[in-house]
Write a protein that holds these residues in place. Structure first.
Motif, PDB file in Angstrom:
ATOM      1  N   LEU A   5       0.884  -1.139   0.000  1.00 47.02           N
ATOM      2  CA  LEU A   5       0.000   0.000   0.000  1.00 47.02           C
ATOM      3  C   LEU A   5       0.914   1.179   0.000  1.00 47.02           C
ATOM      4  CD1 LEU A   5      -2.339   1.574   0.126  1.00 47.02           C
ATOM      5  CD2 LEU A   5      -2.477   1.217   2.525  1.00 47.02           C
ATOM      6  N   GLU A  46      -6.587   4.626   9.081  1.00 44.73           N
ATOM      7  CA  GLU A  46      -7.405   4.072  10.147  1.00 44.73           C
ATOM      8  C   GLU A  46      -8.885   4.317   9.847  1.00 44.73           C
ATOM      9  OE1 GLU A  46      -6.261   3.852  14.599  1.00 44.73           O
ATOM     10  OE2 GLU A  46      -7.469   5.641  14.318  1.00 44.73           O
ATOM     11  N   GLU A  79     -10.292   2.109   6.948  1.00 42.13           N
ATOM     12  CA  GLU A  79     -10.526   0.725   7.335  1.00 42.13           C
ATOM     13  C   GLU A  79     -11.765   0.576   8.199  1.00 42.13           C
ATOM     14  OE1 GLU A  79      -6.990  -0.920   9.071  1.00 42.13           O
ATOM     15  OE2 GLU A  79      -5.982  -0.722   7.138  1.00 42.13           O
ATOM     16  N   TRP A 131      -2.035   2.441  -4.803  1.00 39.99           N
ATOM     17  CA  TRP A 131      -1.719   1.042  -4.564  1.00 39.99           C
ATOM     18  C   TRP A 131      -0.421   0.677  -5.252  1.00 39.99           C
ATOM     19  CZ3 TRP A 131      -4.183  -1.357  -0.897  1.00 39.99           C
ATOM     20  CH2 TRP A 131      -5.513  -1.033  -0.617  1.00 39.99           C
ATOM     21  N   GLU A 140      -5.539  -9.431  -3.838  1.00 37.54           N
ATOM     22  CA  GLU A 140      -5.159  -8.864  -2.543  1.00 37.54           C
ATOM     23  C   GLU A 140      -5.883  -7.548  -2.259  1.00 37.54           C
ATOM     24  OE1 GLU A 140      -4.001  -9.727   0.724  1.00 37.54           O
ATOM     25  OE2 GLU A 140      -2.771 -10.878  -0.658  1.00 37.54           O
ATOM     26  N   PRO A 181      -9.373  -7.328   3.531  1.00 31.37           N
ATOM     27  CA  PRO A 181      -9.627  -6.079   4.252  1.00 31.37           C
ATOM     28  C   PRO A 181      -9.221  -4.852   3.428  1.00 31.37           C
ATOM     29  CG  PRO A 181      -7.865  -7.361   5.278  1.00 31.37           C
ATOM     30  CD  PRO A 181      -8.456  -8.215   4.231  1.00 31.37           C
ATOM     31  N   TYR A 182      -8.330  -5.083   2.438  1.00 33.03           N
ATOM     32  CA  TYR A 182      -7.850  -3.942   1.651  1.00 33.03           C
ATOM     33  C   TYR A 182      -8.809  -3.582   0.524  1.00 33.03           C
ATOM     34  CZ  TYR A 182      -3.912  -5.349   4.424  1.00 33.03           C
ATOM     35  OH  TYR A 182      -3.125  -5.690   5.485  1.00 33.03           O
ATOM     36  N   TYR A 186     -11.086  -1.619   0.085  1.00 30.51           N
ATOM     37  CA  TYR A 186     -11.641  -0.471   0.805  1.00 30.51           C
ATOM     38  C   TYR A 186     -12.961  -0.002   0.214  1.00 30.51           C
ATOM     39  CZ  TYR A 186      -7.244  -0.056   3.328  1.00 30.51           C
ATOM     40  OH  TYR A 186      -6.153  -0.280   4.119  1.00 30.51           O
TER      41      TYR A 186
END
Lengths: 308, 584
Positions: free
Chosen positions: B6, B466, B469, B482, B493, B500-501, B503
């Motif tokens: 990232l 933060e 996410e 990215w 990914e 989790p990425y 977004y």
């Protein structure tokens, strides 16, 4: 006082969003791994619990382990850097004193002369130019164009491993630009203080008396005038010590000088809590100690002042 | 798998040797000075490179955390295989290999005359030791992050959890033969064998928990690899020195020394032009604004190539519930659709409304490439042409919005949603890199077609991350960069549903199935099949538009012409460094 400082520092550090692992996030890494790390460093514990465990260790002299610099204790990380910053600050302080006092003195004795005006102009310039800008300009002129001084770092690669005079000279060479940059504001400020104080004292009765006694001009100037004029300045120099340490943050950044300042900034970016808090406390303590030293010095230069 | 960084969007990497640019004299800028008569390579001399930030200081390939450490280690350590210009894997420490029919095992034959910097021979045991360490239960708890290289290996889960003591994932058949075994057939086995190898004889006595604290990781003189250069000394946070390894197995390096200096970004170019620095290369870059200046300099050679970083404008298509955020759960079942950007056509209209080329030209001094899909162009699998195209066309954007019922009914100059309610898109971005400047431009361009944008105060990158996410928020649009994996084109990914990425919280099962199809099953071993599947995925991506690819970055590296023999790869300049030489 220090206790209050620890609460504030801890609170502020924790209030910053993110944590040591968000700063370096890498999608190829399983989030579970980060979670494991957080657990390991106790970042998932409640704040009071984290505070107490940190403070407990701190009191016993254990500053913890750096999260970013893996496998190194905070003490180790900081002690490597602090010597560099002390060199830089001392150098800047010496430059400040060496330049500010003579210039201020001369200006005060010859008020409204061309020298006084020039000094005043430079004084204002020095005060109003931000340190990083002066740093960049001096790099451009003295390092890139003239090539007189190195612009980055604290020592050349070629002398690594050497000791003695070569190392000392090389370090000094590296100190010139950042030292002047850091000292610039100090020179400007103290020059003005010295000028004001000295010219005040010069107008005082006892100086007139001293002159009337037929004392030599140098005796009047150095024994009577300067000593009295320096009293308030010594106090200020005490503060200056703390200011120099913290002011070095920006200067060190520009010159990539590996001191406490660069470490501080890096640690904030990386959210390396243990290092951030240790440095903060260190700076806080330095300023307090600086004030104490100033008070003590005060009583030495001015025998009229005694603390009971 | 698939390793993506990232990105701290400031950094650029590289790609297909798009030999564009060219310096002031009109010769090709990329690659070496093939067309210049520079004479025969000479031995001796030293060069100075630069790092704009200091490495953290753990010089151990299995425990490093930052990209500065990573880059330095590229010269001192080697893996069994290495990617070439086409991003295929070539032999390095392994001279040959054989893959079994089921695509579950690969057996490597190792080079036999390789020695470590301390003179010990390199053998299959070192390979086993490295991979066994990566799989050890203590590895991640000691701060290790590189588990992607071992996750598909045989019995990874059981071994990592300590359920079995038996290690059978990587087996030494004899001193110079080693076999990697996988749980399932895998289309890109070599990828997992490309990890740098560490010496067993050095680390065997060090418990894994203490590896990062060991002098073998921290003290440059003690760091041992097989690469052409070995660490000799450092002045911490200032300079790092490497000396040639005379017994390097591919031949003694020409250069005596490579010195790395930590130099502030603002003075790097000045020092390069004054000759104090010999090269600026990843992870550093020439700032776009200085490119013209540097190109004009006859002493400097510029390397400009496509990078693996893409900048995107993303849509928060779904939000997680507060309780999911709290419990760290990613379950598409619970997601709440974000109605404001739920209409695919609206997202397409927004893509037409953003002047991407204008951003490249105006903000980036023309550096950057327009692409429609996120698979890096350097891979054969990239296919922008067959994807939906979104040229800058504000009229078309307005047309689409009108058709979809997003019209201005209140007469305030901004469109309302089809129900006539106020329609304001919240736009969040960080202050990192160019985002702070890209954000307002995009906001303005969207307002030009009547979309009301609420651009929020940019936050510092960590804080921004933060927030992005923990997405039980009111976000609609965001900017992010990215850094994509250069080892494999698989985009899961970042763009599969459950990562989790993801977004955008993009929940498109059709696209997700395509990603799985390209990685699993026998068909996936066929490269053409994989490419076709990825083409299909890219079409779906560009149609559904969870994120608009603003541009792909380009890496800008440069070196003084006294440094010869530079042979850059799409992802690094530190390649065949034993062939570098200086003509002083």
């Amino acid at each position: 006082m220090l206790f209050l400082l620890t609460v504030i520092i801890f609170g502020l550090a924790q209030a910053a969003p993110g944590d040591p692992f968000t700063a370096n996030i890498d999608p190829s890494v399983d989030p579970e791994v980060y979670e494991q790390q957080r657990e390991k460093y106790g970042l998932n514990d409640s704040l009071p619990k984290q505070y107490i465990s940190w403070l407990g260790n701190f009191v016993t002299g254990d500053f913890g382990e750096s999260i970013h610099y893996k496998g190194r204790s905070v003490k180790d990380v900081i002690s490597v850097r602090i010597t560099n910053t002390v060199y830089l600050s001392l150098f800047a302080l010496i430059i400040t004193i060496l330049f500010a006092i003579p210039i201020g003195l001369y200006s005060a004795r010859n008020p409204y002369s061309w020298f006084d005006y020039t000094a005043t102009t430079f004084g204002f310039l020095g005060l109003s130019i931000p340190g990083f800008f002066f740093g960049l300009v001096s790099i451009y002129i003295f390092a890139l164009n003239l090539g007189w001084f190195p612009s980055q770092g604290s020592v050349s690669v070629s002398v690594s491993g050497q000791t003695g005079i070569t190392l000392f000279l090389d370090r000094l060479h590296h100190l010139v630009l950042p030292g002047f940059t850091l000292g610039l504001a100090g020179i400007a400020t103290y020059m003005r203080y010295v000028r004001t104080e000295v010219s005040d004292v010069l107008k005082s009765d006892y100086v007139r008396t001293a002159r009337a006694k037929g004392m030599s001009e140098s005796s009047v100037l150095y024994k009577h005038t300067l000593r009295n004029a320096l009293i308030p300045i010594v106090t200020l120099l005490g503060f200056e010590l703390g200011v120099l340490l913290s002011g070095a943050v920006i200067t060190e950044q520009v010159f990539n000088y590996p001191g406490l300042g660069t470490l501080f900034v890096d640690s904030i970016t990386n959210r390396d809590y243990p290092v951030i808090m240790a440095i903060n406390l260190l700076l806080g303590t330095t300023i307090m100690v600086g004030n104490l030293v100033a008070d003590i010095l005060y009583s030495i230069v001015d025998p009229r002042i005694r603390y009971d | 798998m698939k390793r993506l960084l990232l990105l701290l969007s400031v950094f650029i990497a590289s790609a297909v040797l798009v030999a564009c640019g060219g310096d002031g004299t009109g010769e090709p800028a990329a690659g070496t000075d093939d067309n210049e008569d520079v004479g025969e390579p000479q031995d001796g001399g030293s060069v100075t490179g630069t790092l704009k930030e200091a490495p953290g200081g753990v010089f151990n390939p299995i425990f490093y955390t930052d990209m500065y450490e990573e880059k330095l280690l590229e010269l001192t350590h080697e893996g069994l295989v290495v990617q070439n210009e086409e991003l295929d894997f070539d032999a390095l420490l392994a001279k040959d290999w054989e893959i079994n029919e089921e695509q579950t095992e690969v057996t490597f034959e190792l080079e036999e005359d390789v020695t470590w910097h301390d003179g010990e021979p390199f053998t299959a045991d070192d390979v086993v030791f490295t991979y066994q360490t990566l799989m050890d239960p203590a590895y991640t708890s000691s701060g290790g992050l590189r588990t992607i290289f071992v996750e598909p290996l045989l019995n990874y889960e059981a071994y990592k959890d300590g359920e079995t003591e038996e290690y059978e994932a990587v087996v030494a058949e004899d001193d110079y033969t080693v076999t990697f075994k996988f749980d399932e057939p895998n289309p890109n086995l070599l990828y997992f064998a490309s990890f740098p190898i560490i010496p067993e004889h050095v680390f065997e006595s060090v418990p894994i928990e203490e590896m990062t604290e060991s002098t073998y990781s921290l003290d440059p003189e003690e760091v041992v690899g097989t690469g052409p250069f070995e660490f000799s000394s450092m002045v911490e946070r200032e300079s790092y020195e490497m000396e040639k390894y005379e017994d390097y197995w591919q031949g003694e390096p020409h250069l005596d020394k490579i010195v790395w200096k930590v130099v502030d970004e603002s003075v790097q170019v000045g020092l390069l032009e004054s000759g104090d620095l010999d090269f600026i290369a990843s992870p550093s870059d020439i700032p776009e604004g200085d490119l013209e200046d540097v190109e004009m300099n006859d002493d400097i050679n510029v390397i400009k190539q496509t990078d693996f970083t893409v900048q995107v404008l993303g849509f928060k298509l779904n939000h997680r519930t507060s309780s999911d955020v709290q419990n760290n759960v990613i379950d598409p079942e619970n997601w709440e659709e974000n109605e404001k950007v739920a209409n695919q056509k609206v997202r397409q209209a927004i893509a037409h409304a953003v002047n991407r080329q204008g951003i490249i030209d105006g903000l980036n001094f023309g550096v950057g490439e327009l692409v429609e899909t996120p698979i890096p162009q350097q891979f054969e699998a990239h296919n922008s042409e067959d994807a939906n195209q979104y040229p800058f066309d504000p009229e078309k954007a307005e047309e689409i919005l009108d058709e979809e019922g997003y019209v201005d009914v209140t007469g305030d100059g901004f469109r309302e949603d089809p129900d006539g309610n106020e329609w304001v898109l919240n736009f969040n971005y960080s202050s990192k890199g160019k985002h702070e400047r890209t954000g307002p431009i995009i906001a303005e361009q969207l307002e030009d077609v009547g979309i009301k944008v609420n651009a929020r105060q940019p936050k510092e990158f960590s804080a921004f991350l933060e927030d992005i996410e923990k997405d039980n928020s009111d976000w609609d649009l965001y900017l992010i960069g990215w850094g994509l994996n250069h080892r494999d084109p698989d985009p899961s990914e970042v763009w599969s549903i459950k990562t989790p990425y993801n977004y955008a919280r993009w929940n498109n099962e059709e696209a997700d199935d395509l990603l799985k199809k390209a990685m699993h099953g026998e068909e996936a071993f066929d490269e053409d099949f994989r490419e076709d599947v990825y083409t299909e995925w890219q079409q779906e991506f560009s149609k559904d538009l969870p994120e608009i690819i603003l541009y792909a970055e380009e890496s800008l590296w440069a070196h003084n012409k006294r440094l010869q023999g530079i042979d850059p790869l799409p992802y690094t300049m530190y390649h065949n460094a034993h062939l570098w030489w200086v003509n002083d």
